[in-house]
Design an enzyme around this catalytic site. Structure first.
Site, short mmCIF file in Angstrom:
data_model
loop_
_atom_site.label_atom_id
_atom_site.label_comp_id
_atom_site.label_asym_id
_atom_site.label_seq_id
_atom_site.Cartn_x
_atom_site.Cartn_y
_atom_site.Cartn_z
N ARG A 153 -11.81 -1.10 12.01
CA ARG A 153 -13.23 -1.98 11.83
C ARG A 153 -13.55 -2.71 13.11
O ARG A 153 -14.76 -2.95 13.57
CB ARG A 153 -12.97 -3.02 10.81
CG ARG A 153 -14.23 -3.64 10.27
CD ARG A 153 -13.82 -4.40 9.05
NE ARG A 153 -12.43 -5.26 8.93
CZ ARG A 153 -12.78 -6.54 9.27
NH1 ARG A 153 -13.94 -6.96 9.58
NH2 ARG A 153 -11.49 -7.19 9.54
N GLY B 204 -3.36 -0.82 13.03
CA GLY B 204 -2.55 -1.45 12.18
C GLY B 204 -0.96 -1.27 12.30
O GLY B 204 -0.66 -0.55 13.40
N GLN B 205 -0.34 -1.75 11.54
CA GLN B 205 1.23 -1.69 11.62
C GLN B 205 1.61 -0.35 11.62
O GLN B 205 2.37 0.12 12.64
CB GLN B 205 1.92 -2.63 10.88
CG GLN B 205 3.48 -2.37 10.95
CD GLN B 205 4.33 -2.98 9.74
OE1 GLN B 205 3.64 -3.13 8.54
NE2 GLN B 205 5.64 -3.17 10.08
N ILE C 289 7.63 -2.52 5.50
CA ILE C 289 7.80 -1.65 6.69
C ILE C 289 8.24 -2.52 7.68
O ILE C 289 7.56 -3.33 8.07
CB ILE C 289 6.48 -0.78 7.05
CG1 ILE C 289 6.12 0.06 5.87
CG2 ILE C 289 6.79 0.03 8.40
CD1 ILE C 289 7.37 1.11 5.30
N TYR D 218 -3.61 -7.12 -5.03
CA TYR D 218 -3.10 -5.93 -3.86
C TYR D 218 -2.49 -5.18 -4.82
O TYR D 218 -2.70 -3.73 -4.81
CB TYR D 218 -2.03 -6.55 -2.96
CG TYR D 218 -1.50 -5.46 -2.26
CD1 TYR D 218 -2.22 -4.88 -1.11
CD2 TYR D 218 -0.37 -5.34 -2.11
CE1 TYR D 218 -1.67 -3.83 -0.42
CE2 TYR D 218 0.54 -4.24 -1.50
CZ TYR D 218 -0.27 -3.57 -0.34
OH TYR D 218 -0.01 -2.51 0.50
N1 SER Z 1 4.29 -4.70 2.72
C1 SER Z 1 3.36 -4.96 1.90
C2 SER Z 1 3.07 -6.16 1.48
O1 SER Z 1 3.95 -7.18 1.71
C3 SER Z 1 3.69 -4.28 0.54
O2 SER Z 1 3.17 -2.93 0.46
O3 SER Z 1 1.84 -6.60 1.34
#
Ligand code: SER
Length: 317
Positions: free
Chosen positions: A34, A10-11, A170, A140
């Site tokens: 995965r 991932g990122q 990020i 989330y």
């Molecule tokens: N970068 C994430 C999101 O936008 C935030 O933790 O879901």
């Protein structure tokens, strides 16, 4: 020391992995996901791993003799709203499996990132303190608050050394973020370099906390190396680097690419952004483990544009 990384493709994983391999030796760091994908993660041991499958995780940890886990596999905020059930399963069962296997298999340290998404409309908007109201309105965010509590429980009840920070959005030039609300701050760079224009899914005046990838990696490695006796918190350290309105980012990009044009067509992700804070107070992280960011809006934009331009030229982004 044997290190296992989940979500390694991932990122964050794809850039944390080379840093961990430099630190601990290439063959000591196992990249798992995965689905296996092409990329730098393959420059060393890799394995397929679905973190929702506790037995598979335990078998992997036992086989490797894992000492430290960086647990990055997660469903991000916008994707999570499309399928809250799956988000809960991946984010919560995945974390619970990692904590439980770590306890049973004597893993000595776990890193697990939380997020600014732990905050909600009833939290302060600016300079959010380390401890405050946390009533998020996204699944989330709910999974991150519950995760912080569960991780803290394992730390208190079983002395598991689990650590983490609340990452802001990020920004990076490597693997794309995929499914987050803050993705616009990455997409805008790709669009600026490819076509000179971008249509954003949030408003021009949308302000969120952000961080450039080198600071993100530095936060994880510094916190993990910190003396445990100095830490007042386990997971969920506020870390902050920069906050800007999207219009300010667009203006900064225009300084490098004068013809760049940004349009604004907010969609449902605007509501998620509106529920999050604009800036965080990270004095606890600065005091407890000497956290300090190095990139502001200007430095990040200049570096992103040159790094991403080089990657696009090589066909690497
Ligand atoms: N970068 C994430 C999101 O936008 C935030 O933790 O879901």
């Amino acid at each position: 020391m044997k290190v296992l990384v989940t979500g390694a493709f991932g990122q964050i994983g794809s850039e944390l992995l080379p840093a961990l391999r430099d630190l601990h030796g290439r063959d000591n760091v196992l990249a798992t996901g995965r689905r296996l994908r092409a990329g730098a993660a393959n420059d060393g041991p890799v394995a397929k791993l679905d973190v929702t499958l506790g037995e598979q995780l335990e078998a992997t940890v036992t086989r490797q003799g894992t000492d430290v886990i960086y647990h990055l596999a997660a469903v991000l905020s916008a994707t999570a709203e499309q399928d809250p059930e799956r988000a809960w399963r991946v984010n919560m069962e995945g974390l619970r499996n990692v904590l439980e296997v770590s306890r049973r298999r004597n893993v000595s340290q776990v890193f697990w990132p939380s997020s600014i998404a732990v905050f909600g409309p009833s939290s302060p908007r600016d300079d959010v303190p380390q401890e405050t109201v946390m009533r998020p309105t996204t699944i989330y965010g709910v999974s991150k608050v519950a995760g912080e509590l569960l991780a803290d429980y394992y730390a208190g009840r079983f002395s598991l050394d689990v650590r983490g920070v609340r990452y802001p959005g990020i920004i990076s030039s490597g693997a794309p973020p995929g499914g987050g609300t803050t993705d616009y701050a990455v997409e805008i760079f790709h669009a600026a370099l490819r076509s000179g224009q971008y249509t954003a899914f949030v408003r021009e005046d949308c302000v969120l906390p952000m961080m450039y990838m080198p600071d993100c990696i530095n936060a994880a490695l510094t916190l993990m190396a910190a003396d445990r006796a100095r830490l007042c918190y386990q997971t969920g350290y506020n870390v902050s680097a920069m906050s800007f309105a999207l219009g300010e980012l667009a203006a900064e990009i225009s300084k490098h690419i004068p013809a760049f044009h940004c349009a604004y067509q907010p969609d449902e992700r605007q509501a998620i952004a509106d529920s999050w804070p604009q800036s965080l107070n990270d004095s606890a992280a600065r005091a407890d483990w000497d956290w300090q960011p190095h990139y502001d809006l200007q430095a990040m934009t200049a570096d992103m544009l040159s790094t991403l331009a080089a990657r696009l030229k090589e066909g690497d982004a």
